[in-house]
Design a protein around this motif. Structure first.
Motif, PDB file in Angstrom:
ATOM      1  N   CYS A 171      17.650 -10.710  10.957  1.00 44.15           N
ATOM      2  CA  CYS A 171      18.043  -9.374  10.236  1.00 44.15           C
ATOM      3  C   CYS A 171      19.405  -9.345  10.551  1.00 44.15           C
ATOM      4  O   CYS A 171      20.294 -10.675  10.370  1.00 44.15           O
ATOM      5  CB  CYS A 171      17.771  -7.913   8.904  1.00 44.15           C
ATOM      6  N   VAL A 172      19.375  -9.259  12.109  1.00 40.63           N
ATOM      7  CA  VAL A 172      21.006  -8.930  12.609  1.00 40.63           C
ATOM      8  C   VAL A 172      21.517 -10.441  13.155  1.00 40.63           C
ATOM      9  O   VAL A 172      22.482 -10.239  13.353  1.00 40.63           O
ATOM     10  CB  VAL A 172      20.599  -7.828  14.422  1.00 40.63           C
ATOM     11  N   THR A 173      20.465 -11.217  13.482  1.00 44.94           N
ATOM     12  CA  THR A 173      20.909 -11.987  14.400  1.00 44.94           C
ATOM     13  C   THR A 173      21.370 -13.228  13.021  1.00 44.94           C
ATOM     14  O   THR A 173      22.221 -14.047  13.272  1.00 44.94           O
ATOM     15  CB  THR A 173      19.081 -13.412  14.737  1.00 44.94           C
ATOM     16  N   PHE A 174      20.571 -12.790  12.029  1.00 52.25           N
ATOM     17  CA  PHE A 174      21.032 -13.718  11.071  1.00 52.25           C
ATOM     18  C   PHE A 174      22.241 -13.247   9.792  1.00 52.25           C
ATOM     19  O   PHE A 174      23.327 -14.117  10.230  1.00 52.25           O
ATOM     20  CB  PHE A 174      20.490 -13.976   9.644  1.00 52.25           C
ATOM     21  N   ILE A 175      23.069 -12.715  10.785  1.00 57.22           N
ATOM     22  CA  ILE A 175      23.938 -11.704  10.006  1.00 57.22           C
ATOM     23  C   ILE A 175      25.365 -12.018  11.072  1.00 57.22           C
ATOM     24  O   ILE A 175      26.355 -12.550  10.878  1.00 57.22           O
ATOM     25  CB  ILE A 175      24.078 -10.250  10.041  1.00 57.22           C
ATOM     26  N   THR A 176      25.094 -12.319  12.550  1.00 55.80           N
ATOM     27  CA  THR A 176      25.590 -11.725  13.357  1.00 55.80           C
ATOM     28  C   THR A 176      25.911 -13.679  14.141  1.00 55.80           C
ATOM     29  O   THR A 176      27.305 -14.177  14.627  1.00 55.80           O
ATOM     30  CB  THR A 176      26.014 -11.715  14.946  1.00 55.80           C
TER      31      THR A 176
ATOM     32  N   SER B  11      19.407  -1.271  23.880  1.00 55.21           N
ATOM     33  CA  SER B  11      19.447  -1.419  22.210  1.00 55.21           C
ATOM     34  C   SER B  11      20.826  -1.667  21.565  1.00 55.21           C
ATOM     35  O   SER B  11      21.842  -1.648  22.656  1.00 55.21           O
ATOM     36  CB  SER B  11      18.800   0.146  22.187  1.00 55.21           C
ATOM     37  N   ARG B  12      21.029  -2.062  20.499  1.00 53.26           N
ATOM     38  CA  ARG B  12      21.801  -2.618  20.219  1.00 53.26           C
ATOM     39  C   ARG B  12      22.686  -1.542  19.022  1.00 53.26           C
ATOM     40  O   ARG B  12      21.522  -2.186  17.581  1.00 53.26           O
ATOM     41  CB  ARG B  12      22.034  -4.209  20.070  1.00 53.26           C
ATOM     42  N   PRO B  13      23.762  -1.900  18.644  1.00 51.28           N
ATOM     43  CA  PRO B  13      24.106  -1.645  17.584  1.00 51.28           C
ATOM     44  C   PRO B  13      23.747  -2.534  16.334  1.00 51.28           C
ATOM     45  O   PRO B  13      23.731  -3.032  16.039  1.00 51.28           O
ATOM     46  CB  PRO B  13      25.058  -0.644  16.915  1.00 51.28           C
ATOM     47  N   PHE B  14      23.497  -1.675  14.719  1.00 55.26           N
ATOM     48  CA  PHE B  14      23.672  -2.702  13.369  1.00 55.26           C
ATOM     49  C   PHE B  14      24.831  -2.966  12.901  1.00 55.26           C
ATOM     50  O   PHE B  14      26.324  -2.501  13.610  1.00 55.26           O
ATOM     51  CB  PHE B  14      22.576  -2.157  12.744  1.00 55.26           C
TER      52      PHE B  14
ATOM     53  N   VAL C 255      18.849  -0.113   9.865  1.00 51.15           N
ATOM     54  CA  VAL C 255      20.395   0.068   9.600  1.00 51.15           C
ATOM     55  C   VAL C 255      20.958   2.214   9.300  1.00 51.15           C
ATOM     56  O   VAL C 255      21.891   2.644   9.838  1.00 51.15           O
ATOM     57  CB  VAL C 255      20.517  -0.020   8.242  1.00 51.15           C
ATOM     58  N   TYR C 256      19.744   3.103   8.753  1.00 45.37           N
ATOM     59  CA  TYR C 256      19.300   4.593   8.618  1.00 45.37           C
ATOM     60  C   TYR C 256      20.147   5.008  10.270  1.00 45.37           C
ATOM     61  O   TYR C 256      20.466   5.539  10.349  1.00 45.37           O
ATOM     62  CB  TYR C 256      18.448   4.436   9.011  1.00 45.37           C
ATOM     63  N   TYR C 257      19.195   4.281  11.474  1.00 42.94           N
ATOM     64  CA  TYR C 257      19.482   5.469  12.941  1.00 42.94           C
ATOM     65  C   TYR C 257      21.110   4.218  13.856  1.00 42.94           C
ATOM     66  O   TYR C 257      20.571   4.590  14.234  1.00 42.94           O
ATOM     67  CB  TYR C 257      18.358   4.643  14.119  1.00 42.94           C
ATOM     68  N   ASN C 258      21.135   3.040  12.360  1.00 44.29           N
ATOM     69  CA  ASN C 258      21.780   2.394  13.656  1.00 44.29           C
ATOM     70  C   ASN C 258      21.739   1.649  15.096  1.00 44.29           C
ATOM     71  O   ASN C 258      22.651   1.505  15.926  1.00 44.29           O
ATOM     72  CB  ASN C 258      23.651   3.049  13.427  1.00 44.29           C
ATOM     73  N   THR C 259      20.833   1.554  15.310  1.00 39.75           N
ATOM     74  CA  THR C 259      20.126   1.060  16.640  1.00 39.75           C
ATOM     75  C   THR C 259      19.128  -0.318  16.256  1.00 39.75           C
ATOM     76  O   THR C 259      18.183   0.691  15.485  1.00 39.75           O
ATOM     77  CB  THR C 259      20.121   1.832  17.286  1.00 39.75           C
ATOM     78  N   LEU C 260      18.560  -0.698  17.069  1.00 38.30           N
ATOM     79  CA  LEU C 260      17.661  -1.937  17.559  1.00 38.30           C
ATOM     80  C   LEU C 260      17.731  -2.223  18.318  1.00 38.30           C
ATOM     81  O   LEU C 260      18.119  -2.393  19.580  1.00 38.30           O
ATOM     82  CB  LEU C 260      17.237  -2.831  16.565  1.00 38.30           C
TER      83      LEU C 260
END
Lengths: 295, 350
Positions: A48-53, A116-119, A212-217
């Motif tokens: 998901c993050v990769t598709f966004i960024t 770890s990276r932020p959303f 999204v909830y914890y803003n980290t992955l």
């Protein structure tokens, strides 16, 4: 304080329930603890993050693409790793599942790095951080409401799929007796692939919601979440879909209360302790029926 | 004596004398010592999945318990290694029995998951009980094993003292555990375990108290794991909770499965192969400039491939064929046939 803990626990619990459903469906159909399910959850967040960024897709489109990718991963996982072992001893299949889990986790570590990276916040709908409801000290954000809604809609959708459609009937038939089901003309491998796809989709959504909830992955996030979701599946009775939902919510609330009132250090320990206690005292779980071990 | 046996003896003898060669490399001694630590663990773990047919995913928990027992006793009470070994083994066995007694009634996957949960709880305990274990900071300053060697002449003494006491201590432990395992395998205990693995129902009907034998197996296995941890603590002189994560359990399980479940020699060979493979992979991958994660990735993949093509390992135990022994199966069939119609005549009479 108590009400706030309950709401936080419920949010977490619904997410656990989403992952637990994936475990329990696969276990119900092929009697395998799919250890790599936690990694599918992690991949969901990263896709998901990769598709966004990288691809610049909007939030909802990225979610959809991530779900599709995870469904594909789930199906491939079954075809490559588990299908050749359908008739092998249970131990072999379980070790394969752990091997795939370690493999996928380290592939993710290589691709995305260990930090770890932020959303990406800019991609999120702006109202997510706002408070939807404030009663006294208790507050409920729009994001939490969104998680409630998504989880409940997905659960209802799953319930309808399993109970009202032809493929759902086939899944239930397979869980009862694989040989008899195949004699009735059910394409066993197709149904198992469908089960993996469905479970992976739920897992992917859970991964995205948590990040999204914890803003980290981070690439190792699947490990703990997977274990907790498995604990939830066991708690509710493994093989039982409503059980997994109940188990997830109970575990989430127990964890929030345990962290709030006992010791926040043993937050993760609550899940393990609850799981061990349930397996010892009621191996078939809250809603499970007793299963005969076919090992 | 056949060729295979003499060759094995030759290799063992060569490995044992290697540290005494003046030009011996510290690195190779280190790898051999590490391999022997894993040999102890693999032999210990082998008891539960190999002999009893139960998957134990929490073996590292007992390894950690043994290591921290040894570390804390050394730091606080300055005990001799040979006093600590039995104490750590006893502590491991105690926890093994405590965990095993209520959970060994469970079968298959459920048991595996409970042991997994247990090992995670051990890591959480080691991380959070800072007053005892210093938590994530780890436990430094554990005294190494000392051996009194004043009877050796000076040149030999220094050669020996610098790098090899640990090597011979762990070799001794491996020999001891191997001896105990061989004796157990051929004893009443070992035969009971085999019977349970092949067919629990038939074993029970032959008068084997399944739960008791399983708890004994679990406690002995835990004790051996603790002995491994005990040596590891004194050898590495530093412990941290990270060393006892699930990954270690999986690695030891890989060794046992790779060698062949239920085969003691298989466990030994599996340990050597995977430790050497780890070192070779490290060398090769760093020379190509690849990140260390590729090593774990390769491990995971290798495990999947072995399960795919050699589900019983490279040196499978003779009796372990993945299906029940036909003799026991026949016995079970006859017993069920005899027991089943019991209810019927009574119903017919009533």
């Amino acid at each position: 304080m108590l009400e706030q803990q309950l709401i936080n626990g419920l949010t977490l619990g619904l997410i656990y329930a989403l992952i637990a459903v994936g475990y329990t469906m696969v276990y119900g159909v092929i009697q395998l603890i799919n250890f790599a399910h936690g990694e599918i959850y992690m991949l969901g967040a990263f896709f998901c993050v990769t598709f966004i960024t990288a691809a610049g897709l909007p939030f909802y489109a990225a979610i959809l693409m991530a779900i599709l990718c995870c469904m594909l991963c789930g199906i491939l996982l079954d075809i490559i790793a588990y299908r050749p072992l359908r008739k092998a001893p249970r131990l072999a299949a379980l070790i394969t599942a752990i091997g795939m889990s370690i493999f996928l986790q380290n592939v993710a570590l290589i691709i995305w790095g260990s930090r770890s990276r932020p959303f990406p916040q800019s991609a999120l709908p702006p109202f997510f951080r706002e408070k939807a409801l404030v009663i006294g000290d208790v507050s409920l954000t729009w994001l939490q409401l969104f998680i409630f809604a998504v989880a409940i809609i997905m659960m209802i959708g799953l319930y309808l799929t399993i109970n009202k459609t032809r493929i759902g009937t086939a899944m239930r038939a397979l869980a009862q007796n694989k040989t008899a089901a195949s004699l009735m003309g059910i394409n066993v491998n197709y149904v198992i692939s469908f089960t993996f796809a469905l479970g992976s989709a739920m897992g992917a959504v859970a991964g995205i919601l948590v990040s999204v909830y914890y803003n980290t992955l981070y690439p190792t996030m699947g490990y703990t979440a997977g274990v907790k979701a498995f604990a939830a599946a066991v708690l509710g009775g493994i093989g039982s879909v409503p059980g997994a939902m109940v188990g997830g919510v109970v575990l989430g609330v127990a964890e929030a209360l345990g962290a709030g009132y006992v010791s926040s250090l043993y937050r993760d320990g609550v899940a393990y302790a609850v799981m061990i206690a349930v397996i010892i005292f009621r191996p078939s779980g809250i809603l499970g029926r007793s299963v005969v071990d076919k090992a | 004596m056949n060729i295979g046996k003499s060759l094995t003896l030759l290799i063992v003898a060569a490995a044992l004398t290697y540290p005494l060669v003046p030009q011996s490399s510290d690195y190779i001694i280190h790898v051999m010592t590490l391999a022997m630590v894993y040999m102890i663990l693999a032999m210990g773990l082998n008891i539960v999945p190999g002999f009893c047919g139960l998957l134990d995913l929490g073996y590292v928990g007992f390894y950690g318990i043994g290591a921290y027992t040894a570390g804390l006793l050394t730091i606080h009470y300055d005990m001799s290694f040979w006093v600590i070994v039995p104490l750590a083994a006893l502590n491991g066995a105690l926890w093994g029995a405590l965990l095993g007694a209520p959970t060994l009634r469970l079968t298959g996957d459920y048991f595996a998951i409970v042991t997994f949960g247990f090992s995670e709880l051990v890591v959480l305990f080691l991380t959070n009980e800072i007053w005892l274990t210093r938590g994530p900071l780890g436990l430094p300053g554990i005294q190494p094993i000392t051996v009194n060697l004043t009877w050796l002449n000076e040149a030999w003494y220094f050669q020996f003292y610098d790098k090899t006491p640990n090597f011979y201590v762990v070799a001794l432990l491996v020999g001891l555990v191997f001896f105990i395992m061989r004796r157990m395998e051929d004893s009443r205990l070992g035969r009971a375990w085999y019977a349970i693995r092949e067919d629990p129902l038939a074993a029970a009907s032959c008068g084997v108290n399944i739960l008791n034998y399983k708890v004994i197996a679990f406690a002995i296995s835990a004790a051996i794991g603790a002995v491994g941890g005990c040596f590891y603590a004194r050898w590495s002189m530093f412990l941290s909770p990270d060393m006892f994560k699930f990954w270690e359990s999986f690695l030891v399980l890989c060794m046992v499965v790779l060698g062949g479940l239920g085969n003691i020699k298989g466990a030994l060979i599996g340990a050597v192969i995977l430790v050497c493979l780890g070192e070779v992979l490290r060398e090769v991958l760093t020379s190509f400039g690849l990140p260390p994660e590729t090593r774990f990735m390769a491990y995971g993949l290798i495990m999947v491939l072995i399960m795919r093509f050699k589900p019983a390992g490279f040196f499978p135990a003779i009796a372990s064929s993945g299906r029940s022994n036909p003799l026991l199966l026949d016995l079970q069939k006859r017993l069920t046939a005899r027991n089943a119609p019991k209810e019927e005549p009574r119903d017919a009479a009533a």
